[in-house]
Design an enzyme around this catalytic site. Sequence first.
Site, short mmCIF file in Angstrom:
data_model
loop_
_atom_site.label_atom_id
_atom_site.label_comp_id
_atom_site.label_asym_id
_atom_site.label_seq_id
_atom_site.Cartn_x
_atom_site.Cartn_y
_atom_site.Cartn_z
CG ASN A 39 20.99 55.31 48.89
OD1 ASN A 39 21.32 54.54 47.99
ND2 ASN A 39 21.75 56.30 49.32
N GLY A 40 21.04 51.96 49.32
CA GLY A 40 22.17 51.14 49.76
C GLY A 40 21.92 49.67 49.48
CD GLU A 87 36.77 62.31 32.21
OE1 GLU A 87 35.73 62.99 32.32
OE2 GLU A 87 36.93 61.21 32.78
NE ARG A 100 21.22 59.95 46.19
CZ ARG A 100 22.39 59.95 46.83
NH1 ARG A 100 23.19 60.99 46.72
NH2 ARG A 100 22.78 58.92 47.54
CE LYS A 140 32.43 62.43 31.64
NZ LYS A 140 33.34 62.09 32.59
CB CYS A 172 18.11 54.71 45.80
SG CYS A 172 18.22 53.07 45.09
CG HIS A 228 53.36 46.72 23.08
ND1 HIS A 228 54.53 46.12 22.69
CD2 HIS A 228 53.69 48.02 23.37
CE1 HIS A 228 55.53 46.98 22.77
NE2 HIS A 228 55.05 48.13 23.17
CE LYS A 276 27.69 64.42 39.20
NZ LYS A 276 28.57 64.51 38.05
CD GLU A 306 30.46 58.80 32.60
OE1 GLU A 306 29.81 58.77 33.64
OE2 GLU A 306 31.27 59.71 32.32
C1 AGP Z 1 32.00 60.30 35.75
O1 AGP Z 1 31.39 60.97 34.73
C2 AGP Z 1 31.13 59.35 36.45
N1 AGP Z 1 29.99 59.97 36.95
C3 AGP Z 1 31.84 58.48 37.48
O2 AGP Z 1 32.88 57.81 36.85
C4 AGP Z 1 32.39 59.25 38.67
O3 AGP Z 1 33.50 59.99 38.31
C5 AGP Z 1 32.79 58.24 39.76
O4 AGP Z 1 31.64 57.53 40.14
C6 AGP Z 1 33.41 58.94 40.96
O5 AGP Z 1 32.48 59.80 41.55
P1 AGP Z 1 32.98 60.81 42.70
O6 AGP Z 1 33.93 61.78 42.09
O7 AGP Z 1 31.71 61.45 43.17
O8 AGP Z 1 33.61 59.98 43.76
#
Ligand code: AGP
Length: 607
Positions: free
Chosen positions: A100-101, A481, A27, A485, A2, A504, A602, A488
């Site tokens: 937040n948390g 990766e 966030r 992407k 948050c 396998h 994020k 996500e």
């Molecule tokens: C990647 O696109 C994501 N947003 C997520 O996997 C991110 O890499 C992960 O949460 C780690 O975030 P950080 O690098 O801020 O620790």
Amino acid sequence: MCGIVGYIGHQNACEVVLKGLERLEYRGYDSAGIALLGKDGFRTVKTVGKVADLKNKIGDSGLVGGLGIGHTRWATHGGVTDANAHPHSDEHNRLVLVHNGIIENYLELKEDLLAAGVHFQSQTDTEVAAQLLARLYNGNPLQALCELFRRCRGAFAFVILFNDRPNELYCVRKGAPLVVALGENEAFCASDVPAIVEHADRVVFLDEGEICRLDASGASFWDLNGCAHDHPTTSVDVDPTMIDKAGYTHFMLKEINEQGSVLRRAMSGRITEDTIDLSGEWGISAAQAKAFRRLDLVACGTSFYAATVAQRVLENYLSIDIRVDIASEYRYRPLKADADTLALFVSQSGETLDTLEALRHVKEKGAYTVAATNAPNSSIAREVNDVLRLNAGIEIGVAATKTFTAQLMALILAGLYLAKLRGELDEKDEKRLVSAMKELPYKVEETLTLEAELKALASKFSKARDFLFLGRGISFPVALEGALKLKEISYIHAEAYAAGEMKHGPIALLDEELPVVVVAPEDYLLEKTLSNVQETRARKAPVIFLTTEGVTAPADIAGLIRVPRTEPELSAFLTVIPLQIFAYEAALLRGCNIDQPRNLAKSVTVE
Ligand code: AGP
């Protein structure tokens, strides 16, 4: 997670708070809310949806005042409803707060409150804190706050307004980030710098277990035992233009296109003529470097994949054992780490709680800790021995792109510098890699011109239900990766496998409907990967072949992407770019919200 914002001063808190929430929307964006405290008490407006929906709901209801708090939510406890949206008050409206948390023991606290006859409006852990704090409050906010935090377990940051205290607000940090900024007769607090950067450059990053009271004249600080202390301000150099799309449709596309200049910044001050030198920022001595017996690379998500690429590159130059691990696993493993362990934490936000807790776990073992982060004032940066800055500029798009590239460069340069200090880096290799690195920004910009081809490939395959990504060696984490992407931002189910592992099991999935992206740059594993392409084509699965200029492509493939040549160890800098753009184009075609994909945030500040 948050985003929370608070303001006290002469401006209209409604405008300041809403602007701050917009800047923190990366966030979490499930719901948003605001509360102002005026002479006739609290006025709270909250709604499911984004800050824009909250603005519409406020409309011209004349929400004006000099004291206010706000919230943009990433739901943890309780569904996405108006009732669960923040801010939350107690049943007698003695206070209102945003959070937040996570409060891990909220259920047992709630049972006691229910037994005491308290009525709840929502299913959130946050309202439990509001109801409990109101019961603890007897006119002394500090005392009540200290008691609240003795009773709550978990990681959290709160901003609180007390109805009988119209000239002050309180904020508290225990595990989740909070920054305070002081202006002329006004003060701000927020989960992150972008929300307040245009108002003030004198800020205080609250420490773990710190309470702060803000009033128009400034800030006062206490620890969780109620002991007062000073907390000096820090200046932040965040360039507000970084928080704008610069004419691009999406932050993600802008950030993808920034990678050439990001690489230049990531090399500046670390590469001289043809040598690598990090002595300016990483103070370890040759003796210390020689004493390390093990290097642990620890991270989450995209950062973990960057760390895995770095491991595959650096194991060619360092004789010590290099381990790479997912932070949420590393955190609970019986680590055999000690003072001879160099533990390097990779986190663009510097606030990922899994990574922060993993750091605290290995620090207990006496390890030497370093963070590669884009946030030099973040929690992780403040708890390690040394910080390697990514200097990528603020990344707003939830899907990390430019920070992956900046992490690769920072980690590889740091590892090669370590090898050099240990006397393990051959001068010829150093010269060869440095000259190739210097060309990388241009080759990245050349690779960015593949957008049209990738748009065409995306229109061919963006309706696919599933995707498989394959790669060997350095290209395996690049394939991981690429799959992440696509997942996500386009919500297409995508898996990545080490190409040699496909036979396998996953080979059972192959058919005409399953596109397979094969990452196969020119290196010593190309031939092996080409045989995996044959296995795939034998099962009629369409292959998108991503390789280097000059490589003969296999016959009968569905798509071919060529990136410029570079040293094999550096191929990831170029092969990842088409995978970022392909995911972007596929998500665009599927009408997805690219900068704020569903269910994501994020920076993940809960475990
Ligand atoms: C990647 O696109 C994501 N947003 C997520 O996997 C991110 O890499 C992960 O949460 C780690 O975030 P950080 O690098 O801020 O620790």
